[in-house]
Structures are given as C-alpha cells and as structure tokens.
Design an enzyme around this catalytic site. Sequence first.
Site, short mmCIF file in Angstrom:
data_model
loop_
_atom_site.label_atom_id
_atom_site.label_comp_id
_atom_site.label_asym_id
_atom_site.label_seq_id
_atom_site.Cartn_x
_atom_site.Cartn_y
_atom_site.Cartn_z
CB THR A 1 92.50 176.27 -29.14
OG1 THR A 1 92.18 177.32 -30.05
CG2 THR A 1 91.64 176.38 -27.91
CE LYS B 1 78.12 163.13 -39.35
NZ LYS B 1 78.85 164.38 -39.33
#
Length: 548
Positions: free
Chosen positions: A186, A445
């Site tokens: 990855t 957020k």
Amino acid sequence: MLGLMQDRPLLISHLIEHAARNHGDTEIVSRRVEGDLHRYTYADAHVRAKKMAEALQALGVVAGDRVGTLAWNGYRHFELYYAISGMGAVCHTINPRLFPEQIVYIVNHAEDRVLFVDLNLLPAVAKLAGQFKGVKHIVAMCGREQMPKDSGIPGLLCYEELLEGRPGTYAWPELDERTACSLCYTSGTTGNPKGVLYSHRATVLHAFAGSLPDTLNLSARSVVLPVVPMFHVNAWGLPYACAMVGAKIVFPGVALDGASLTALFETEKVSFTAGVPTVWLALLNHLAEKKQRLSTVRYAVIGGSAAPPAMIEAFQRDHGVEVLHAWGMTEMSPLGTVNHPKAKHAALDAAAQMANRLKQGRPPHGVEMAIVGDDGKELPHDGKAFGDLLVRGPWITSGYFKGEGGAVLREVPGRGGGWFATGDVATLDPDGYMQITDRSKDVIKSGGEWISSIDLENAAMAHPEVAEAAVIGIAHPKWDERPLLIVHRKAGSAVTKDALIQFLGSKVAKWWLPDDVQFVDGLPHTATGKILKTRLREDFKDYRLPTA
Ligand code: AMP
C-alpha cells in the site's frame, strides 16, 4: 452431497494459455522506454513467458520466492507477470515513484530474490543496490545492445540474454489455486507500507468480475490502453482481464503526457482506457490546447481519487467518451465498484443523471458492502446515512503480509464476520450505488457535523480558473475544525479568494464554505497520484484561520 463438477484450479497460467490458444494473433503493442513501438501477439508473449520461467528456474527461483519488478507498463513486464506467478513464485511489483528509503524497506521486507528493472530506473537502483539484503540478481529489462556499459550494479544481467537459447516448452505447474501469485505494498501515507498478497484464485475471479458489461465491459473487440501502472495493484487487473477476454493491449511505457497518450489512442484505435484524475487532467488540457478530439476512445475509467464532475463533462461533451467512475483499493485487487447507469436512469433529467454518475458505482457480484456508525451497527442503505465502509469478498484481503498491522477483519452485527474496514466513509443507496463522502481521516469535523472534503474539492474544481484544489481541516477553537481551501490556479489566472468563495456559495451549504483560501504553485501528490493531504497538513500546521 457434493456436486460432481470438475475441480479445476483457477490459475493465472491458464489465462495466458487461453489467450495464446484462442486469441493467438491478437496484438500487444508497447511504447518502449527506449521510445520506439514494439508489437507482438499473445502467442508470442506466451512463449516468451515460458522462456522467462525457464530462466528464473536457472537462476534458482523456486515456488514461493518473491521476484521484484521496478518497471513501467510494457510487454516485458507483462511476460514477468505470467512467468513469475505461473511458476508458483510471487510477482512483487514495486512503485518506482516511492521514496528511496521506502523502496529499500519494501524490497527487504518482501525478501525479494531477483529484481527486474526498466532501463531508465537503473541509475536509481544502482544507488540502493548495496542496501538490498536478499537480492541475488538484478536484471536490466532490455536487449544486449542497450545494456549500460557501466551501470554501477555488479553482475547486472540482461533480460533478452536470459531468454536466449531457452526452449520455451516450460509446463506450467498445476498449483493450488490459493497459492500466492503477486504482492503489492500500500502507498503508506502513514507508517511503513504494508504488503497485500494476492492469490491465483482471487486474481482470476477478479478478472471475471472485472470484464462484466457493468464493470469494465471488456471483450475480444476491446483495444485497451492501461494508463494505470502495472506497478500498482496490477494495473487494476487489466493484464489478466485482457488475456481472459482476448482484448488487444496497448502499453504506454513511461510517456504519460497528453501528446504521447493522444498519439497512441489515435494510431492504435484505443477503445478503452483507465487512469487516475491527475493523468486525465493533463490529457484534457493538452487536447483543449491543441483543439484535438479523441476519435476512438469509448470508455475512460477514472478511479484512485474522486472523479471531478467537470472532468466527466469534458470527456463526454468534447470527446464523446463515457466516463466510468470506479472505486477500489490495493486491498481489494482493486475493483470494488464501477458506475454504470441502470435502465430506469435514462428517464432522469441531465442533472439527476450527473448526480448519479458522480457516485463511485455499484459492486459486481463478489463484493459485499456495509456501512456502520461509530457504534459498529449497520446504517440504512438510503443514500443519505454515511458511515465507515466495510467490504467482504473473495478478492479482498484477509490480512497483510507477515501479519503486519494485526487482525484486520471484523464483525457486522447481523451480517456475520470477515469484514474489512476500507478507511473510507460512504453512503449506500437502495439501488446499490456507493458514494464516498471522504477518507475517514480527511473528513472535516465542524461543530459535531461532518463536512466532506471531496465535495468541496469537486465544487472548487468546477471553477474554470482552478487547475487543482484540496481541502483540509484546520483546528478551530469554537468549531473543532473548519475547512481551508488550497488552490493551484491555472496559468495566467488571478482569481481571488472572494471570487472563489462566492462561486462555492452557489454549490454547497453556507456552513460548509471554507474559512479561507490559500494559493499554491502546485499540490503535492502521492506515488499513486492522489493529493498528499498528510504533506498539506504538515505544510499548514502553523497556519491559523482568520476566523480562529
Ligand atoms: P490505493 O490502495 O492506493 O489504491 O487507494 C485506495 C483508496 O483510494 C480508497 O480507499 C479511496 O480512499 C481512494 N479512492 C479510490 N478510488 C476512489 C474514487 N473513485 N473516489 C474517491 N476515492 C477513491
């Protein structure tokens, strides 16, 4: 009672055997690193893959050994895919764009025995070769005449010399279909990269599913140019799917600029191509500048990052190319979803059709999906609720190579165990379409609500003077986080912060509007072409919002 059907294993060697037997004269065209075009057929590729398997055996490679490749998309890399996996060894593709220390880490972690390297990557490898612990042989992927006089790599072998004089009669072993066939790490934006170890069974099932009409729609009439690299998640499985269906392949080598790609698309009559948004951005700019039109490409897959609406529109409007928005990840071989409309969508107006096209698509049979909230419970598939996206299926990883990162599978109450958390946040609708809202670590957020950085980026990218845009969350004393828009303007543009905020005002909710806009000369990208948000967060770590 068991069924009485034959238990033939699903093997990668069967794909190339099938292609050579039934599509023996179908062409594989490659732009070589040297610049010229090379042409041959599946029948030729099969014989050379067998010769390479014989050569690897002579070099002492045995079943289970890892053989590394540092190479672009080309016919020799294709032969290695089949030779290495076919003989029961593991084809470990390495991304040459990784930092040198990551390459050293990956080669040593995988314990590569032999390394195959494209000509133009030899100088970089020469600097690292001393740090490769288990590598016995390094092979230059070229002919004798191109071998560098003084490569700085002791005992450097030559690809074409390795094949010379081999009989090419190698008999592919009948392996257990669960045998490991390839390995890809990855991209690792945080921590060390982790290895995803594919199996023959997973790869062949992925090729079946990838060829379906509502997935990549590949056939013996397709001419496929994979821009997606063979060094990252097996070029989205195209080298296997193309052999399975007998599609002509056009490998672009190292030249991925707009002019080089356009030339190949046109001369080879390419019908299908696949790549990440950054590559398409460059191609579309080139075509617009030169007032050129693509005349044969029918489908362009966009994946790896969200496909901006402006890009989907430009492909369709200016070139008659249908964009297939796709989503997946290294851990999923990589295909998870592809976006094709359903019959009922034809009745929708243009805006509603576009809204559907922007979704990441539907999974083919074989990929199950669930979204869960913070409490781990499943959320409804209503196209509105969003949560952590979990996946399950026969071409999805069950854990990383050598157990790195520990156990990765979890349970979804009511739907059993074996689910892999993708790290993406998404919605699922009643028609099966998935839409990514964000990477879980990129979501902003604000005041207990989530703002999607992808939606804001897409909205900003729709401005005609924006070349590329990224949005990150910046700490805010009142709201926890607020969005900062970072923009790379097109050459010659002097578009201002106020103009951009005003533009966004018509596209997103007011409380989503970025608190500030910063202009940069270019955005950083990962080795696989995604915007490198970790770097942006680092660059802006001392930045304070004017509203803070
Ligand atoms: P990689 O394993 O490097 O291929 O990266 C996989 C990740 O890329 C996914 O988990 C997503 O976060 C992102 N990604 C891939 N395709 C898309 C897409 N079409 N839209 C948004 N994000 C995507």
